[in-house]
Design a protein around this motif. Sequence first.
Motif: not given
Lengths: 587, 587
Positions: A480, A485, A491, A493, A513, A520, A523-526, B295, B297
């Motif tokens: 995770e 990281k 940025p 991706a 996980s 996660r 929510t970050a658009g990936i 994004r 951590r």
Amino acid sequence: MRSRLARYLPCLQWGATYDRHAASRDSLAAVIVTLMLIPQSLAYAMLAGLPAINGLYASILPLVAYTLFGTSRTLSVGPVAVISLMTAAVLGPLFVAGSAEYAGAALVLALLSGVLLLAMALLRLGFLANFLSHPVISGFISASAILIALSQLRHILGIEAQGDNAVMLLLRLQQELPQTHLPTLAIGTASLLFIYLTRCHLGRWLGAPPRLADSIGKIGPIIALLGSILLVSALELGAAGVKVVGIVPQGLPTISLPELDLALLRQLLPAALLISLVGFVESVSVGQTLASRHRERIDPNQELVALGNANIAAALSGGMPVTGGFSRSVVNYDAGAKTPMAGALAAVGIAITALYFTPLLHDLPHAVLAAIIIVAVLSLVDIGALGRTWRYSRQDGAAMAVSMLGVLLIGVEAGILLGAGLSLLLFLWRTSQPHIAVVGQVPGSEHFRNVERYAVAESSKVLSVRVDESLYFPNARFLEDRIAKLVGQHPAAEHLVLMCPGINLIDASALESLETISERLRTAGIQLHLSEVKGPVMDKLRRSDFLRDFGGQVFLSQFDALKALDPETTRKALAGAHPSSPAHGEG
Amino acid sequence: MRSRLARYLPCLQWGATYDRHAASRDSLAAVIVTLMLIPQSLAYAMLAGLPAINGLYASILPLVAYTLFGTSRTLSVGPVAVISLMTAAVLGPLFVAGSAEYAGAALVLALLSGVLLLAMALLRLGFLANFLSHPVISGFISASAILIALSQLRHILGIEAQGDNAVMLLLRLQQELPQTHLPTLAIGTASLLFIYLTRCHLGRWLGAPPRLADSIGKIGPIIALLGSILLVSALELGAAGVKVVGIVPQGLPTISLPELDLALLRQLLPAALLISLVGFVESVSVGQTLASRHRERIDPNQELVALGNANIAAALSGGMPVTGGFSRSVVNYDAGAKTPMAGALAAVGIAITALYFTPLLHDLPHAVLAAIIIVAVLSLVDIGALGRTWRYSRQDGAAMAVSMLGVLLIGVEAGILLGAGLSLLLFLWRTSQPHIAVVGQVPGSEHFRNVERYAVAESSKVLSVRVDESLYFPNARFLEDRIAKLVGQHPAAEHLVLMCPGINLIDASALESLETISERLRTAGIQLHLSEVKGPVMDKLRRSDFLRDFGGQVFLSQFDALKALDPETTRKALAGAHPSSPAHGEG
């Protein structure tokens, strides 16, 4: 039916084909082992702080038990040096050495060890012994041998100097040195020299063939024992202050359950566990080495049963904790033992000794027993192993050094616990951080390799990550964190493809996980995808909701994934377009 | 310099760019969190068996400490349900709840937790938290939530019924049920309903947008709290037997070191370690989930520092053990908190409460606090997870079930220890038995695959064995044993080639096992060889004596090995000759 029974009583197997040839070979081996076992059992009883007779008793019924249940044809069970030292280290602080309580507690310790070994056999917990790593055991044995030798110097010098660790022992020896008893010192030194020289040379002097020569060398102690008894009784050295064994009861042991006190049981439990594990590890490694000479093998789980029963037999018959001994087993093997019957025959030899010869032992000097112990244990010291291990691996070297220093500076139990604890901690640390690499396409091919080692083409839209380890709870959260990281470092991706050829297992923690990671990332658009998932892993994933919920695809290969998600970059790379950045290195 | 300092004081980083926009967002979030934190801190103090004021004090300085040292922008630190339950479970058997000794011991527990967390940060031992697997934590939380809800029923019913586990609690509740105090029951039931309904619907009733609606629902408890205070004081229900909070001291906490007693420290140490680990795991997983939405951590090691300092601050200012709470952090995030400053602002809110409003709390009924706790914890119960986990993996399901049953039938500490112990044991067992396959040549190719899965050509002279795991001490002896077994099954073998493409590491134990294996094979007339050894492993082997002593060769590939050792079989297989035996299967 018979074969099922034979699994639990291996003696039924070899017993069915037992013949005169085997019997005569076993008898010869038994004679030599008995001659070696008499002085050793007396000496190790003294080392453990017990009356001499306990050593003899521990060499009768336990041997019979091992003959019935053991799977090694040549292992010689009985008192051994390191276990005797551990016994003394546990009981020394609790009771007065030589008292009835002390001897009783030694029986309880043997009983607990036996029960623990049987429990480990039942629960198939023998694998726990694997967690005493080689360097820890090796460091522990070397340091224990030094500690034992130091602790016996007082008998050679004829003084009082006890202590739990090397520092304390050396201080006491220095303090008491002026009290040295010269007749004792003379006997002790002469025995040391005699035993050492016969060990190395007796067989050759007698012109025996090399292999038998070694075995003959091992009976030097019994010669020293008999010679010193004659000397002491002829010159009445006992009256002159040379400490002797004294009265040893005559006859066979009686069978009775040791006195069980709940508080004592609880107090001795941790030590009994350590003694069981160390004894088991030592015994199994000796047994396996000897068995392999005939392409045979021993069954570790059945060995737990056999050693467990041997210790229970020792506890019921007034003995002390026992296990398979290295030097005696080698002698047994070299002397030609064919079956475990050799052990039972040696038990007969010891029983005859207990029945008829114990009055002879009255004048046996402690100094001679100490000399026997010192020569025996010094062959176990291997300080060079520390350097070799350290050169090979810093982590293993550290675990070994900690075991040795722990034993020498604090005591035996502390040493093995610190060493085993450190090596387990280092193992857990290592296993919780698997190798994770960002990969890219090797130009002109469909292969994907580590971007840090190869000049590969990376897609800015698709982040390709390869995990070189099964995913389970020790490393689930590490994954995770690493993905979080990596996403921070990329940025642009839009997709993340987890390449799974090295993953043999995904446990429930890792599955959760993965769900967390997928959530996660979303929510970050990936979008998360998988590739190259192995069959059995895929079967398991299908039993969960993950494949339905994570929203991504499972690609057959990383190349398929990239072809679908970023066709242009993939096409260019396949055509052989080299990435603009140079290679970071090769390997 | 500044950036190095910022690693240890992350507030320097976000503080440098702090502006009015962030301040206004943080202030709004702080108001909502404060309104949620007041009832929670009072309730969790009651759950922990502590005076209400300890809960408020634990929500002032610890929040400031986290603001200074924490890396999550939205984590809300303070008293949480599970940690409060664990505190009560530890201290309950040792001291009388409500006594000064009890409260003092709670401070010592917080101090110990804090110091342990800092020590883990210093020694980089945060990875130890990985060994509390997801199923164990999940089962533990669910069962604890049930236990908490059951333990609070007595406040709703107005009776006395305490116990360490679910069985004891249910028995006591049944016994005491006839003593139910009706006015208390009325208040309790009404509060339960009100808090539950507002939690689900209040935001929507007020027509708030969905995301804010959830946050508004979370301030139901403070409304219930104020309403019940008004009701109790208006109707003088305190005198009628409704248990109320009573006198709460007014003013800010004074700073002092809790009384340290060595015996007590030693007694509380194991519990403090458990509390630290559970608190850390929970807090980090909440923090990471929220951070990933941007994004960003969090740094787990710095989180150890932050939580450690928060607990020390709690200990010094008369609080109780704290950690990051799930529901409050989500509210904080949803209400728009931009930086950890929101936490410090909430601390100001609580400080104002402690300064001015504690006299109002006198008439607050225990039943309302119990209702707040019950509604909060029931959302943590996820019994369905047990079925999902069991379906996915029997081993994980077993570990989860053991945690749950342990908590419900014995108690919180026993539950987590049993669950974690079982999952660690299963892990060690699994890791000590790697996958080892006998391989043969795929006809018409240079590839070697598992003989049990593919129709491959096997050489009778050369035994080819592939190990699919790094070799280290947990599996070193397993390898010895498996090779001994395989050799027994292949009596005609003259060579054994260990194929090593899956081996990333050979530690000192495994090296010694290899030496032992090679030695044993030699006495049995078999020569050991290696193939496909990776570069880094080869570098390490060159630092040992193994390559010089083992007498075999290291081949670049398994095919090269077979070509050299059994050219005829290899040539035939390469020409496509199929083995006589049929395939056992494919996969």
